[in-house]
Design a protein around this motif. Structure first.
Motif, PDB file in Angstrom:
ATOM      1  N   UNK A  25       0.749  -0.732  -0.143  1.00  0.00           N
ATOM      2  CA  UNK A  25       0.255  -0.543   0.285  1.00  0.00           C
ATOM      3  C   UNK A  25       1.189   1.066   0.138  1.00  0.00           C
ATOM      4  N   UNK A  26       0.157   2.195  -0.090  1.00  0.00           N
ATOM      5  CA  UNK A  26       0.896   3.610  -0.561  1.00  0.00           C
ATOM      6  C   UNK A  26       1.572   4.706  -1.914  1.00  0.00           C
ATOM      7  N   UNK A  27       2.663   4.729  -2.141  1.00  0.00           N
ATOM      8  CA  UNK A  27       3.102   5.447  -3.287  1.00  0.00           C
ATOM      9  C   UNK A  27       3.392   4.198  -4.409  1.00  0.00           C
ATOM     10  N   UNK A  28       2.370   3.544  -4.735  1.00  0.00           N
ATOM     11  CA  UNK A  28       2.794   2.648  -5.622  1.00  0.00           C
ATOM     12  C   UNK A  28       2.494   3.263  -6.757  1.00  0.00           C
ATOM     13  N   UNK A  29       3.355   3.055  -7.593  1.00  0.00           N
ATOM     14  CA  UNK A  29       3.226   3.134  -9.510  1.00  0.00           C
ATOM     15  C   UNK A  29       2.528   2.521 -10.295  1.00  0.00           C
ATOM     16  N   UNK A  30       2.327   2.685 -11.275  1.00  0.00           N
ATOM     17  CA  UNK A  30       1.504   1.217 -12.307  1.00  0.00           C
ATOM     18  C   UNK A  30       2.720   0.329 -13.017  1.00  0.00           C
ATOM     19  N   UNK A  31       3.949   1.036 -13.028  1.00  0.00           N
ATOM     20  CA  UNK A  31       4.615  -0.017 -13.480  1.00  0.00           C
ATOM     21  C   UNK A  31       5.647  -1.044 -12.483  1.00  0.00           C
ATOM     22  N   UNK A  32       6.014  -1.929 -11.673  1.00  0.00           N
ATOM     23  CA  UNK A  32       6.276  -2.112 -10.603  1.00  0.00           C
ATOM     24  C   UNK A  32       6.616  -4.208 -10.537  1.00  0.00           C
ATOM     25  N   UNK A  33       7.367  -4.090  -9.768  1.00  0.00           N
ATOM     26  CA  UNK A  33       7.723  -5.505  -9.365  1.00  0.00           C
ATOM     27  C   UNK A  33       7.738  -6.281  -7.618  1.00  0.00           C
ATOM     28  N   UNK A  34       6.957  -6.482  -7.835  1.00  0.00           N
ATOM     29  CA  UNK A  34       7.044  -7.486  -6.051  1.00  0.00           C
ATOM     30  C   UNK A  34       7.992  -8.875  -6.034  1.00  0.00           C
ATOM     31  N   UNK A  35       7.773  -8.925  -5.646  1.00  0.00           N
ATOM     32  CA  UNK A  35       8.490 -10.474  -4.650  1.00  0.00           C
ATOM     33  C   UNK A  35       8.898 -10.866  -3.731  1.00  0.00           C
ATOM     34  N   UNK A  36       9.865 -12.003  -3.194  1.00  0.00           N
ATOM     35  CA  UNK A  36      10.677 -12.620  -2.285  1.00  0.00           C
ATOM     36  C   UNK A  36      12.207 -12.935  -2.444  1.00  0.00           C
ATOM     37  N   UNK A  37      12.805 -12.464  -0.911  1.00  0.00           N
ATOM     38  CA  UNK A  37      14.060 -12.990  -1.099  1.00  0.00           C
ATOM     39  C   UNK A  37      14.368 -12.858   0.170  1.00  0.00           C
ATOM     40  N   UNK A  38      14.726 -14.038  -0.061  1.00  0.00           N
ATOM     41  CA  UNK A  38      15.191 -15.093   1.751  1.00  0.00           C
ATOM     42  C   UNK A  38      16.970 -14.466   2.600  1.00  0.00           C
ATOM     43  N   UNK A  39      16.727 -14.877   3.416  1.00  0.00           N
ATOM     44  CA  UNK A  39      17.981 -14.687   4.208  1.00  0.00           C
ATOM     45  C   UNK A  39      18.052 -15.533   5.441  1.00  0.00           C
ATOM     46  N   UNK A  40      19.154 -16.867   5.514  1.00  0.00           N
ATOM     47  CA  UNK A  40      18.912 -18.023   6.062  1.00  0.00           C
ATOM     48  C   UNK A  40      20.625 -17.514   7.261  1.00  0.00           C
ATOM     49  N   UNK A  41      20.167 -17.911   8.652  1.00  0.00           N
ATOM     50  CA  UNK A  41      21.678 -16.865   9.378  1.00  0.00           C
ATOM     51  C   UNK A  41      22.952 -16.949   8.999  1.00  0.00           C
ATOM     52  N   UNK A  42      23.459 -16.375   9.042  1.00  0.00           N
ATOM     53  CA  UNK A  42      25.183 -16.685   8.167  1.00  0.00           C
ATOM     54  C   UNK A  42      25.230 -16.661   6.636  1.00  0.00           C
ATOM     55  N   UNK A  43      24.374 -16.244   6.176  1.00  0.00           N
ATOM     56  CA  UNK A  43      24.690 -16.106   4.568  1.00  0.00           C
ATOM     57  C   UNK A  43      23.427 -14.954   4.190  1.00  0.00           C
ATOM     58  N   UNK A  44      23.850 -14.505   2.892  1.00  0.00           N
ATOM     59  CA  UNK A  44      23.085 -13.219   2.057  1.00  0.00           C
ATOM     60  C   UNK A  44      21.963 -13.588   2.131  1.00  0.00           C
ATOM     61  N   UNK A  45      20.927 -12.418   2.025  1.00  0.00           N
ATOM     62  CA  UNK A  45      19.910 -12.606   1.298  1.00  0.00           C
ATOM     63  C   UNK A  45      20.220 -13.055   0.089  1.00  0.00           C
TER      64      UNK A  45
END
Length: 117
Positions: A25-45
């Motif tokens: 919600x909020x300042x959402x423009x008409x063209x955008x990308x949504x998704x998921x990243x994950x980060x395990x302990x001691x690792x990069x996202x």
């Protein structure tokens, strides 16, 4: 500013499924990308999956054929269906939103996914 609200994390056994949701919600423009990243302990996202509002997707190699991303453009919500979960999927999963014009990017607070017997 874009506000992201995540839900759906939890504890599951190997082989089970989970579904994550993230509403923007909020300042959402008409063209955008949504998704998921994950980060395990001691690792990069790392990238899990992203989807733009034209339906173009991008998946991390380790989740292809097991995870499916989808979105409801009208509700500005993205979903991640996670099947055949294994302990290596244990991580904090972060929702990500990026406006195409302007390039402003936002992160959710993260939701814990734990896969353990």
């Amino acid at each position: 500013q874009v506000h992201l609200v995540e839900s759906g994390g939890g504890l599951v056994q190997p082989g089970e499924s989970l579904r994550l949701s993230c509403a923007a919600s909020g300042s959402i423009r008409s063209i955008n990308r949504m998704g998921w990243y994950r980060q395990a302990p001691g690792k990069e996202r790392d990238l899990v999956a992203t989807m733009d509002n034209f339906g173009n997707t991008n998946y991390g190699d380790s989740v292809k054929r097991r995870f499916t991303i989808s979105r409801d453009n009208g509700a500005n919500t993205v979903y991640l269906q996670m099947n055949s979960l294994n302990p290596e999927d244990t991580a904090v999963y972060f929702c990500n939103f990026k406006n195409h014009i302007g390039g402003d990017e936002y992160w959710g607070q993260g939701t814990q996914v734990t896969v353990s017997s």
